[in-house]
Design a protein around this motif. Structure first.
Motif, PDB file in Angstrom:
ATOM      1  N   ALA A 267       0.836  -1.198  -0.021  1.00 35.08           N
ATOM      2  CA  ALA A 267       0.009   0.015   0.020  1.00 35.08           C
ATOM      3  C   ALA A 267       0.863   1.327   0.138  1.00 35.08           C
ATOM      4  N   THR A 268       2.222   1.352   0.814  1.00 35.09           N
ATOM      5  CA  THR A 268       2.894   2.471   0.735  1.00 35.09           C
ATOM      6  C   THR A 268       3.630   2.465  -0.579  1.00 35.09           C
ATOM      7  N   ALA A 269       4.051   1.516  -1.326  1.00 38.67           N
ATOM      8  CA  ALA A 269       4.600   1.795  -2.589  1.00 38.67           C
ATOM      9  C   ALA A 269       3.805   2.033  -3.557  1.00 38.67           C
ATOM     10  N   LEU A 270       2.230   1.606  -3.591  1.00 39.47           N
ATOM     11  CA  LEU A 270       1.428   2.292  -4.315  1.00 39.47           C
ATOM     12  C   LEU A 270       1.020   3.743  -4.079  1.00 39.47           C
ATOM     13  N   TYR A 271       0.821   3.936  -2.878  1.00 41.38           N
ATOM     14  CA  TYR A 271       0.806   5.296  -2.502  1.00 41.38           C
ATOM     15  C   TYR A 271       1.936   6.555  -3.031  1.00 41.38           C
ATOM     16  N   LEU A 272       3.161   5.933  -3.084  1.00 37.14           N
ATOM     17  CA  LEU A 272       4.167   6.696  -3.348  1.00 37.14           C
ATOM     18  C   LEU A 272       4.190   6.726  -4.831  1.00 37.14           C
ATOM     19  N   THR A 273       3.934   5.719  -5.665  1.00 35.83           N
ATOM     20  CA  THR A 273       3.934   5.890  -7.061  1.00 35.83           C
ATOM     21  C   THR A 273       2.624   6.773  -7.466  1.00 35.83           C
ATOM     22  N   LEU A 274       1.488   6.707  -6.812  1.00 34.60           N
ATOM     23  CA  LEU A 274       0.533   7.641  -7.193  1.00 34.60           C
ATOM     24  C   LEU A 274       0.901   9.238  -6.950  1.00 34.60           C
ATOM     25  N   GLN A 275       1.510   9.197  -5.777  1.00 30.47           N
ATOM     26  CA  GLN A 275       2.005  10.709  -5.504  1.00 30.47           C
ATOM     27  C   GLN A 275       2.844  11.144  -6.691  1.00 30.47           C
ATOM     28  N   ARG A 276       3.931  10.213  -7.155  1.00 30.96           N
ATOM     29  CA  ARG A 276       4.849  10.617  -8.228  1.00 30.96           C
ATOM     30  C   ARG A 276       4.108  10.667  -9.433  1.00 30.96           C
ATOM     31  N   ARG A 277       3.251  10.329  -9.699  1.00 33.32           N
ATOM     32  CA  ARG A 277       2.456  10.422 -11.169  1.00 33.32           C
ATOM     33  C   ARG A 277       1.394  11.359 -11.055  1.00 33.32           C
ATOM     34  N   SER A 278       0.876  11.712 -10.016  1.00 42.96           N
ATOM     35  CA  SER A 278      -0.093  12.735  -9.866  1.00 42.96           C
ATOM     36  C   SER A 278       0.427  14.060  -9.314  1.00 42.96           C
ATOM     37  N   ASN A 279       1.397  14.134  -8.535  1.00 42.12           N
ATOM     38  CA  ASN A 279       1.731  15.335  -7.799  1.00 42.12           C
ATOM     39  C   ASN A 279       0.747  15.768  -6.993  1.00 42.12           C
ATOM     40  N   ASP A 289      -4.608  -2.357 -14.682  1.00 40.18           N
ATOM     41  CA  ASP A 289      -3.244  -2.495 -15.722  1.00 40.18           C
ATOM     42  C   ASP A 289      -2.205  -1.584 -14.905  1.00 40.18           C
ATOM     43  N   MET A 290      -2.422  -0.826 -14.135  1.00 40.84           N
ATOM     44  CA  MET A 290      -1.138   0.024 -13.418  1.00 40.84           C
ATOM     45  C   MET A 290      -0.340  -1.238 -12.759  1.00 40.84           C
ATOM     46  N   ARG A 291      -0.752  -2.386 -12.286  1.00 42.77           N
ATOM     47  CA  ARG A 291       0.094  -3.201 -11.771  1.00 42.77           C
ATOM     48  C   ARG A 291       1.134  -3.674 -12.502  1.00 42.77           C
ATOM     49  N   LEU A 292       0.987  -3.656 -13.820  1.00 45.44           N
ATOM     50  CA  LEU A 292       2.082  -4.019 -14.835  1.00 45.44           C
ATOM     51  C   LEU A 292       3.115  -3.169 -14.922  1.00 45.44           C
ATOM     52  N   THR A 293       3.186  -1.800 -14.335  1.00 45.42           N
ATOM     53  CA  THR A 293       3.913  -0.902 -14.466  1.00 45.42           C
ATOM     54  C   THR A 293       4.565  -0.384 -13.042  1.00 45.42           C
ATOM     55  N   GLU A 298       6.211  -6.207 -12.130  1.00 48.16           N
ATOM     56  CA  GLU A 298       4.930  -6.400 -12.270  1.00 48.16           C
ATOM     57  C   GLU A 298       4.065  -6.952 -11.121  1.00 48.16           C
ATOM     58  N   TRP A 299       3.152  -6.658 -10.846  1.00 43.75           N
ATOM     59  CA  TRP A 299       2.494  -7.233  -9.600  1.00 43.75           C
ATOM     60  C   TRP A 299       1.277  -8.023 -10.020  1.00 43.75           C
ATOM     61  N   LEU A 301      -2.751  -9.441  -9.933  1.00 41.55           N
ATOM     62  CA  LEU A 301      -3.657  -8.723  -9.799  1.00 41.55           C
ATOM     63  C   LEU A 301      -4.245  -8.788  -8.153  1.00 41.55           C
ATOM     64  N   VAL A 302      -3.983 -10.035  -7.669  1.00 39.88           N
ATOM     65  CA  VAL A 302      -4.839 -10.130  -6.467  1.00 39.88           C
ATOM     66  C   VAL A 302      -3.871  -8.945  -5.279  1.00 39.88           C
ATOM     67  N   ARG A 303      -2.580  -8.685  -5.483  1.00 38.91           N
ATOM     68  CA  ARG A 303      -1.403  -7.987  -4.722  1.00 38.91           C
ATOM     69  C   ARG A 303      -1.914  -6.421  -5.065  1.00 38.91           C
ATOM     70  N   PHE A 304      -2.180  -6.334  -6.240  1.00 40.88           N
ATOM     71  CA  PHE A 304      -2.677  -4.642  -6.446  1.00 40.88           C
ATOM     72  C   PHE A 304      -3.811  -4.389  -5.906  1.00 40.88           C
ATOM     73  N   ARG A 305      -4.953  -5.335  -6.125  1.00 38.93           N
ATOM     74  CA  ARG A 305      -6.278  -4.930  -5.492  1.00 38.93           C
ATOM     75  C   ARG A 305      -6.199  -4.844  -4.043  1.00 38.93           C
ATOM     76  N   ARG A 306      -5.453  -5.681  -3.312  1.00 40.90           N
ATOM     77  CA  ARG A 306      -5.319  -5.770  -2.098  1.00 40.90           C
ATOM     78  C   ARG A 306      -4.731  -4.043  -1.454  1.00 40.90           C
ATOM     79  N   ALA A 307      -3.693  -3.735  -2.283  1.00 41.22           N
ATOM     80  CA  ALA A 307      -2.877  -2.697  -2.073  1.00 41.22           C
ATOM     81  C   ALA A 307      -3.823  -1.276  -2.098  1.00 41.22           C
ATOM     82  N   ARG A 308      -4.588  -1.409  -3.133  1.00 41.00           N
ATOM     83  CA  ARG A 308      -5.639  -0.355  -3.550  1.00 41.00           C
ATOM     84  C   ARG A 308      -6.634  -0.104  -2.482  1.00 41.00           C
ATOM     85  N   GLY A 309      -7.176  -1.540  -2.083  1.00 43.11           N
ATOM     86  CA  GLY A 309      -8.233  -1.554  -1.140  1.00 43.11           C
ATOM     87  C   GLY A 309      -7.734  -0.992   0.085  1.00 43.11           C
TER      88      GLY A 309
END
Length: 335
Positions: A267-279, A289-293, A298-299, A301-309
């Motif tokens: 969740a922390t990694a996803l948060y930082l990635t969103l911060q970087r991309r959105s400022n 599809d963001m899980r692929l980048t 590459e993450w 789908l289960v891992r990505f959805r859990r972090a987003r949730g």
């Protein structure tokens, strides 16, 4: 008779036009355009001024390696790197100048950010025996009689004499000049020890990059902009927030970290990635599809959805529009 009026003809005898200085500021406008005749007229107009300067570069055939430190060991190291020279100057603040024959060098402030040495292939150079803020500029090796003995500095990218090839820089037009000067000074302020040094950078930028032919750029604007940038810079340095010229970065508060870190590494990694991309502005697209980048690979789908949730459950991101055939992926905003 002031120092400028006394020494103007001495420099002119060596084909060096000089102009009067007030502190570290030229006392006249368009100082870079004065030739020998104009310089001579200035000596009559400013008979009591006690400081003079010249323009480094092709007209005077002088390049100055400016050592912004009184450290004699640094002076020796600089001479080893660039070669011995018959002319060395100590400035009014106790720092050093090593004069060399101009060989197409440009003006570079702190080419190596870790060493307080500037390369002055153009721009203003305060000359001996000007009175500085603390003491007098003086030749500590050689003098004007040794100008003919100057040789190009070694270990500097230069161009063969008579074949100087450099791209013509587009000059900034009126209406954009103040912003261009401000942004340039914000980038260069980290390399300046005081306001006078920043003013020197400002004058060089005005002479080299601003279009002043159609409309002069007032000296008052140069000074006002430099003072404003210097104050702005010092405030941010004091707060530990001066990042100009160091690349893009994220700044996170302790409160944010305390909220995100307990959610887990993903969740922390996803948060930082969103911060970087959105400022941290506008809508967020957190599609599967963001899980692929992801930066660490590459993450699933289960891992990505859990972090987003986890980010949604903590209120860090909030859904504003569901996915659809017409509107694309689900949209989110920062919580």
């Amino acid at each position: 008779m002031g120092i400028f009026a006394e020494y103007q003809p001495r420099y002119a005898a060596h084909n060096i036009p000089t102009f009067p200085m007030q502190g570290k500021l030229p006392a006249v406008k368009h100082y870079a355009r004065f030739g020998l005749k104009g310089s001579e007229q200035l000596a009559f107009k400013f008979p009591e001024v006690d400081a003079l300067a010249f323009m480094a570069g092709g007209r005077t055939k002088i390049t100055v390696v400016d050592i912004d430190s009184p450290d004699e060991d640094l002076l020796r190291d600089t001479l080893k790197r660039h070669g011995q020279t018959p002319i060395i100057v100590r400035s009014g603040s106790g720092n050093f100048q090593a004069w060399y024959r101009f060989n197409g060098e440009e003006r570079k402030i702190r080419p190596d950010a870790s060493i307080p040495v500037d390369l002055l292939g153009s721009g203003v150079v305060v000359a001996p025996p000007s009175k500085g803020s603390k003491d007098t500029y003086q030749f500590i090796r050689g003098g004007l009689a040794d100008l003919d003995q100057l040789r190009p500095a070694a270990n500097i990218i230069s161009f063969p004499k008579g074949k100087i090839e450099r791209p013509e820089l587009q000059r900034v037009a009126p209406g954009q000049r103040n912003v261009a000067l401000r942004d340039h000074l914000r980038n260069q302020a980290r390399f300046c020890d005081d306001l006078d040094a920043l003013l020197d950078v400002a004058h060089t930028f005005v002479a080299d990059r601003l279009d002043t032919a159609s409309k002069p750029f007032p000296e008052s604007e140069v000074v006002t902009t430099a003072k404003s940038v210097w104050s702005w810079t010092q405030d941010r340095i004091a707060a530990g927030e001066y990042y100009v010229g160091t690349g893009q970065r994220l700044t996170l508060s302790f409160e944010t970290l305390d909220k995100v870190l307990p959610l887990g590494a993903d969740a922390t990694a996803l948060y930082l990635t969103l911060q970087r991309r959105s400022n941290h502005r506008g809508e967020l697209i957190v599609a599967n599809d963001m899980r692929l980048t992801m930066p660490d690979g590459e993450w699933t789908l289960v891992r990505f959805r859990r972090a987003r949730g986890n980010l949604i459950a903590a209120g860090i991101i909030t859904e504003t529009k569901k996915a659809s055939t017409w509107h694309g992926a689900t949209r989110y905003v920062w919580g």
